[in-house]
Design a protein around this motif. Structure first.
Motif, PDB file in Angstrom:
ATOM      1  N   VAL A  72      20.096  -7.697   4.796  1.00  0.00           N
ATOM      2  CA  VAL A  72      21.045  -6.756   5.396  1.00  0.00           C
ATOM      3  C   VAL A  72      20.243  -5.861   6.331  1.00  0.00           C
ATOM      4  O   VAL A  72      19.384  -5.096   5.884  1.00  0.00           O
ATOM      5  CB  VAL A  72      21.773  -5.907   4.338  1.00  0.00           C
ATOM      6  CG1 VAL A  72      22.817  -5.017   5.009  1.00  0.00           C
ATOM      7  CG2 VAL A  72      22.432  -6.802   3.286  1.00  0.00           C
ATOM      8  N   ALA A 131      23.495 -10.019   7.158  1.00  0.00           N
ATOM      9  CA  ALA A 131      24.497  -9.100   7.696  1.00  0.00           C
ATOM     10  C   ALA A 131      23.737  -8.067   8.510  1.00  0.00           C
ATOM     11  O   ALA A 131      22.705  -7.556   8.059  1.00  0.00           O
ATOM     12  CB  ALA A 131      25.275  -8.425   6.574  1.00  0.00           C
ATOM     13  N   LEU A 157      28.156  -6.115  10.733  1.00  0.00           N
ATOM     14  CA  LEU A 157      28.560  -5.060   9.818  1.00  0.00           C
ATOM     15  C   LEU A 157      28.677  -3.747  10.591  1.00  0.00           C
ATOM     16  O   LEU A 157      27.732  -3.343  11.281  1.00  0.00           O
ATOM     17  CB  LEU A 157      27.513  -4.928   8.705  1.00  0.00           C
ATOM     18  CG  LEU A 157      27.701  -3.844   7.648  1.00  0.00           C
ATOM     19  CD1 LEU A 157      28.953  -4.106   6.817  1.00  0.00           C
ATOM     20  CD2 LEU A 157      26.468  -3.782   6.745  1.00  0.00           C
ATOM     21  N   TYR A 169      33.209 -10.464  10.968  1.00  0.00           N
ATOM     22  CA  TYR A 169      32.903  -9.054  11.206  1.00  0.00           C
ATOM     23  C   TYR A 169      33.441  -8.238  10.036  1.00  0.00           C
ATOM     24  O   TYR A 169      34.606  -8.377   9.662  1.00  0.00           O
ATOM     25  CB  TYR A 169      33.534  -8.579  12.520  1.00  0.00           C
ATOM     26  CG  TYR A 169      33.628  -7.071  12.653  1.00  0.00           C
ATOM     27  CD1 TYR A 169      32.485  -6.281  12.648  1.00  0.00           C
ATOM     28  CD2 TYR A 169      34.874  -6.441  12.775  1.00  0.00           C
ATOM     29  CE1 TYR A 169      32.570  -4.904  12.757  1.00  0.00           C
ATOM     30  CE2 TYR A 169      34.967  -5.070  12.895  1.00  0.00           C
ATOM     31  CZ  TYR A 169      33.817  -4.300  12.889  1.00  0.00           C
ATOM     32  OH  TYR A 169      33.911  -2.940  12.996  1.00  0.00           O
ATOM     33  N   VAL A 170      32.598  -7.401   9.462  1.00  0.00           N
ATOM     34  CA  VAL A 170      32.991  -6.518   8.374  1.00  0.00           C
ATOM     35  C   VAL A 170      32.984  -5.089   8.905  1.00  0.00           C
ATOM     36  O   VAL A 170      31.925  -4.534   9.194  1.00  0.00           O
ATOM     37  CB  VAL A 170      32.031  -6.641   7.174  1.00  0.00           C
ATOM     38  CG1 VAL A 170      32.412  -5.642   6.083  1.00  0.00           C
ATOM     39  CG2 VAL A 170      32.027  -8.064   6.628  1.00  0.00           C
ATOM     40  N   GLU A 317      32.903  -1.536   2.463  1.00  0.00           N
ATOM     41  CA  GLU A 317      32.148  -2.341   3.431  1.00  0.00           C
ATOM     42  C   GLU A 317      31.023  -3.111   2.742  1.00  0.00           C
ATOM     43  O   GLU A 317      30.805  -4.292   3.032  1.00  0.00           O
ATOM     44  CB  GLU A 317      31.576  -1.437   4.521  1.00  0.00           C
ATOM     45  CG  GLU A 317      32.652  -0.724   5.304  1.00  0.00           C
ATOM     46  CD  GLU A 317      32.370  -0.653   6.782  1.00  0.00           C
ATOM     47  OE1 GLU A 317      31.293  -1.116   7.204  1.00  0.00           O
ATOM     48  OE2 GLU A 317      33.236  -0.157   7.518  1.00  0.00           O
ATOM     49  N   MET A 321      31.027  -7.124   2.577  1.00  0.00           N
ATOM     50  CA  MET A 321      29.904  -7.870   3.153  1.00  0.00           C
ATOM     51  C   MET A 321      29.336  -8.856   2.144  1.00  0.00           C
ATOM     52  O   MET A 321      29.076 -10.022   2.469  1.00  0.00           O
ATOM     53  CB  MET A 321      28.830  -6.870   3.596  1.00  0.00           C
ATOM     54  CG  MET A 321      27.539  -7.490   4.135  1.00  0.00           C
ATOM     55  SD  MET A 321      26.347  -7.914   2.835  1.00  0.00           S
ATOM     56  CE  MET A 321      26.039  -6.308   2.110  1.00  0.00           C
TER      57      MET A 321
END
Length: 352
Positions: A72, A131, A157, A169-170, A317, A321
């Motif tokens: 991430v 992400a 993200l 897309y988050v 979120e 994710m």
């Protein structure tokens, strides 16, 4: 010449070698998961046919029970909202462990395309999925496409790069978030008094290349132009979400525009805006609307420095994710309704 043919059963590694792709890419194609170009998928299918490879019926289930490595990529530098996302990712340790997922949080300068692209280039071979808070820049779009081409699952993200080959897309609808901020500013200020002009509205933004900030500015400008044309929108100033930069920018804004009536901050660093207003004796006299509920923005809502926040839930979120990346690497369906991130309006009166 040695013509001996091995009696060992064919494996997916043999298919990958014959197709000239990574094992992860061959696994993705054979198990019908997205994220591989048509050209590469064709190479794998041809290798399957040429070798006579027949995956076991249990192969897909085996893939689901393997271990995974997720990265991430978040901005460093003390962005409180991003720190909240990181904390919520860490809070899911048991969820990740139950699914054999190892997660690494990578902090970098997402405002610099060269630095971010170099960071992304280090991920292949180390991770199965990533992400990232994306910069909408040609180098970053190309870097994302390279990751996908290499067999990685990639989602954006908070800030998107929609023209890349990212798979999901988050985040919130940032145009809607900007429009919400515009409506709040216009309605709080109300119509100008008789014989008076509407005044100037300053816009402090993190970066012109972060799509979430750009879309918020766009939505904000739409509403002011359509519904509150008496308000003068000043050109955006970029503070890179840094409180000290934002403080200096607002100091100059106050000196240059004695008609300033409101400030809209599209990102982080609201503390600096509050400090500049307090120094000038204008806290609670100039309307401020910003984004995200953090300890600092909570205090500024309570003391009246900020009138409203347009927010998103960092916990939602982080969980979204995680679910999306897991679905992508295991070939499961993404539940769109579950992953919808809502735009929230927070006032002093409804603080959670």
């Amino acid at each position: 010449m040695n013509n001996q043919i091995s009696d060992a059963p064919l494996t997916l590694r043999d298919v990958a070698a014959a197709a000239g792709v990574s094992l992860a890419t061959a696994d993705r194609v054979v198990n019908g998961r997205p994220g591989v170009s048509a050209k590469t998928a064709l190479k794998v299918h041809e290798a399957v046919q040429r070798l006579g490879f027949r995956p076991l019926a249990a192969a897909a289930e085996l893939a689901r029970s393997r271990s995974w490595r997720f990265a991430v990529v978040l901005p460093g530098g003390g962005n409180r909202f991003m720190m909240d996302i990181a904390d919520n990712i860490r809070a899911q340790a048991d969820w990740f462990r139950a699914r054999r997922i190892a997660v690494e949080i990578v902090e970098t300068d997402v405002f610099d395309a060269d630095i971010l692209a170099a960071e992304l280039a280090t991920l292949p071979g180390r991770f199965d999925a990533v992400a990232l808070v994306a910069l909408d820049h040609p180098r970053i779009r190309a870097a994302i496409d390279d990751l996908v081409e290499g067999g990685m699952a990639v989602v954006t993200l908070v800030s998107d790069a929609p023209s890349s080959r990212r798979m999901h897309y988050v985040g919130i609808d940032n145009i809607a978030a900007g429009r919400t901020a515009g409506s709040l500013v216009g309605r709080f200020l109300g119509p100008p008094r008789a014989g008076e002009q509407g005044g100037a509205v300053g816009i402090v933004t993190g970066s012109g290349s972060l799509r979430d900030h750009a879309e918020r500015r766009f939505g904000f400008g739409q509403v002011l132009a359509e519904e509150y044309p008496h308000l003068i929108r000043l050109p955006p100033v970029e503070g890179r979400d840094d409180p000290e930069r934002n403080r200096d920018l607002v100091r100059r804004m106050l000196a240059d525009r004695p008609d300033l009536v409101a400030i809209y901050n599209t990102g982080e660093g609201s503390v600096g805006i509050g400090e500049a207003l307090a120094e000038a004796g204008l806290a609670r006299k100039i309307l401020c609307v910003g984004h995200e509920l953090t300890p600092a923005t909570r205090r500024m809502l309570l003391d009246g420095t900020f009138a409203a926040l347009v927010a998103q839930d960092p916990g939602h979120e982080a969980r979204s994710m995680a679910r999306v990346l897991h679905a992508l690497v295991t070939g499961q369906e993404i539940v769109t309704a579950q992953e919808h991130i809502r735009v929230q309006v927070i006032l002093r009166d409804n603080l959670p």
